[in-house]
Motif scaffolding. Structure first.
Motif, PDB file in Angstrom:
ATOM      1  N   ALA A  96      26.163  33.027  39.356  1.00  0.00           N
ATOM      2  CA  ALA A  96      27.550  32.822  39.797  1.00  0.00           C
ATOM      3  C   ALA A  96      28.266  31.846  38.877  1.00  0.00           C
ATOM      4  N   LEU A  97      27.608  30.762  38.535  1.00  0.00           N
ATOM      5  CA  LEU A  97      28.212  29.767  37.642  1.00  0.00           C
ATOM      6  C   LEU A  97      28.522  30.387  36.288  1.00  0.00           C
ATOM      7  N   GLN A  98      27.608  31.185  35.760  1.00  0.00           N
ATOM      8  CA  GLN A  98      27.843  31.857  34.481  1.00  0.00           C
ATOM      9  C   GLN A  98      29.054  32.786  34.565  1.00  0.00           C
ATOM     10  N   VAL A  99      29.139  33.586  35.626  1.00  0.00           N
ATOM     11  CA  VAL A  99      30.263  34.512  35.799  1.00  0.00           C
ATOM     12  C   VAL A  99      31.577  33.745  35.889  1.00  0.00           C
ATOM     13  N   LEU A 100      31.594  32.667  36.663  1.00  0.00           N
ATOM     14  CA  LEU A 100      32.808  31.865  36.812  1.00  0.00           C
ATOM     15  C   LEU A 100      33.228  31.228  35.490  1.00  0.00           C
ATOM     16  N   LEU A 101      32.297  30.606  34.795  1.00  0.00           N
ATOM     17  CA  LEU A 101      32.637  29.940  33.533  1.00  0.00           C
ATOM     18  C   LEU A 101      33.116  30.932  32.489  1.00  0.00           C
ATOM     19  N   GLU A 102      32.466  32.095  32.403  1.00  0.00           N
ATOM     20  CA  GLU A 102      32.921  33.109  31.450  1.00  0.00           C
ATOM     21  C   GLU A 102      34.344  33.539  31.768  1.00  0.00           C
ATOM     22  N   ARG A 103      34.635  33.723  33.038  1.00  0.00           N
ATOM     23  CA  ARG A 103      35.986  34.151  33.435  1.00  0.00           C
ATOM     24  C   ARG A 103      37.006  33.055  33.167  1.00  0.00           C
ATOM     25  N   TYR A 104      36.683  31.819  33.544  1.00  0.00           N
ATOM     26  CA  TYR A 104      37.619  30.710  33.346  1.00  0.00           C
ATOM     27  C   TYR A 104      37.924  30.501  31.874  1.00  0.00           C
ATOM     28  N   PHE A 105      36.881  30.469  31.043  1.00  0.00           N
ATOM     29  CA  PHE A 105      37.115  30.155  29.641  1.00  0.00           C
ATOM     30  C   PHE A 105      37.643  31.339  28.856  1.00  0.00           C
ATOM     31  N   THR A 106      37.347  32.556  29.279  1.00  0.00           N
ATOM     32  CA  THR A 106      37.976  33.722  28.670  1.00  0.00           C
ATOM     33  C   THR A 106      39.464  33.685  28.956  1.00  0.00           C
ATOM     34  N   ARG A 107      39.834  33.373  30.202  1.00  0.00           N
ATOM     35  CA  ARG A 107      41.252  33.292  30.579  1.00  0.00           C
ATOM     36  C   ARG A 107      41.925  32.149  29.842  1.00  0.00           C
ATOM     37  N   GLN A 108      41.238  30.998  29.727  1.00  0.00           N
ATOM     38  CA  GLN A 108      41.809  29.840  29.046  1.00  0.00           C
ATOM     39  C   GLN A 108      42.067  30.153  27.577  1.00  0.00           C
ATOM     40  N   ALA A 109      41.149  30.857  26.937  1.00  0.00           N
ATOM     41  CA  ALA A 109      41.308  31.189  25.523  1.00  0.00           C
ATOM     42  C   ALA A 109      42.521  32.076  25.300  1.00  0.00           C
ATOM     43  N   ASN A 110      42.892  32.852  26.308  1.00  0.00           N
ATOM     44  CA  ASN A 110      44.021  33.770  26.186  1.00  0.00           C
ATOM     45  C   ASN A 110      45.318  33.187  26.725  1.00  0.00           C
ATOM     46  N   SER A 111      45.337  31.882  27.046  1.00  0.00           N
ATOM     47  CA  SER A 111      46.552  31.258  27.576  1.00  0.00           C
ATOM     48  C   SER A 111      46.918  30.054  26.730  1.00  0.00           C
ATOM     49  N   THR A 112      48.050  29.485  27.045  1.00  0.00           N
ATOM     50  CA  THR A 112      48.514  28.312  26.317  1.00  0.00           C
ATOM     51  C   THR A 112      47.700  27.093  26.735  1.00  0.00           C
ATOM     52  N   PRO A 113      47.707  26.000  25.946  1.00  0.00           N
ATOM     53  CA  PRO A 113      46.934  24.813  26.304  1.00  0.00           C
ATOM     54  C   PRO A 113      47.271  24.267  27.692  1.00  0.00           C
ATOM     55  N   ARG A 114      48.485  24.420  28.149  1.00  0.00           N
ATOM     56  CA  ARG A 114      48.851  23.970  29.489  1.00  0.00           C
ATOM     57  C   ARG A 114      48.887  25.148  30.449  1.00  0.00           C
ATOM     58  N   GLY A 115      48.096  26.158  30.141  1.00  0.00           N
ATOM     59  CA  GLY A 115      48.051  27.376  30.939  1.00  0.00           C
ATOM     60  C   GLY A 115      47.434  27.146  32.305  1.00  0.00           C
TER      61      GLY A 115
END
Length: 157
Positions: A96-115
């Motif tokens: 679960a932690l792996q799935v969450l972190l992958e999703r969070y950081f994939t989304r973060q990489a595709n957004s602005t720094p203050r995303g």
């Protein structure tokens, strides 16, 4: 035009969004709260700390989740799903932690720094968090597409 989402469209909304509203009911009370989540194989994965939401889900694991994508007042997608809460430990919690972190950081990489995940960049999940999943067993979806023209009502005199 208002309509029903197809099963594929429902899956797309669940997979692409990461904010949901979770509904719990226990002890004669209903509680609805926003959560961040990741979706994989009919499971919503989430994390939380001790509190009302976790206590209610432990008492009554049957929950409801609402996910939406809103582009405007007449242009939106909404999914309602019912499922069963399960608190995770051991290898299931690690997954679960792996799935969450992958999703969070994939989304973060595709957004602005203050995303959408600005404060989560350093620690997306608190080390004392309780990890859980909700197995979705029933899903339904609706949409409104303001781009499609509706027939104008005829005035009768």
């Amino acid at each position: 035009m208002v309509g029903k989402l197809s099963p594929d469209e429902i899956e797309r909304v669940l997979a692409n969004e990461m904010i949901a509203h979770l509904g719990c009911h226990a002890g004669g009370r209903t509680y609805v709260v926003p959560i961040t989540y990741a979706y994989e194989d009919s499971y919503i994965y989430g994390h939380t700390s001790e509190g009302l939401k976790l206590a209610m889900m432990r008492e009554n694991p049957e929950v409801c989740v609402e996910v939406e994508k809103i582009e405007g007042p007449a242009n939106w997608r909404s999914v309602i799903a019912w499922g069963t809460f399960e608190e995770l430990t051991g290898p299931d919690a690690a997954h679960a932690l792996q799935v969450l972190l992958e999703r969070y950081f994939t989304r973060q990489a595709n957004s602005t720094p203050r995303g959408p995940l600005g404060p989560h960049r350093q620690g997306a999940v608190h080390p004392d968090a309780h990890l859980y999943r909700i197995h979705l067993t029933e899903k339904t979806g609706r949409f409104e597409d303001g781009e499609r023209k509706r027939p104008r009502p005829t005035l009768v005199r």
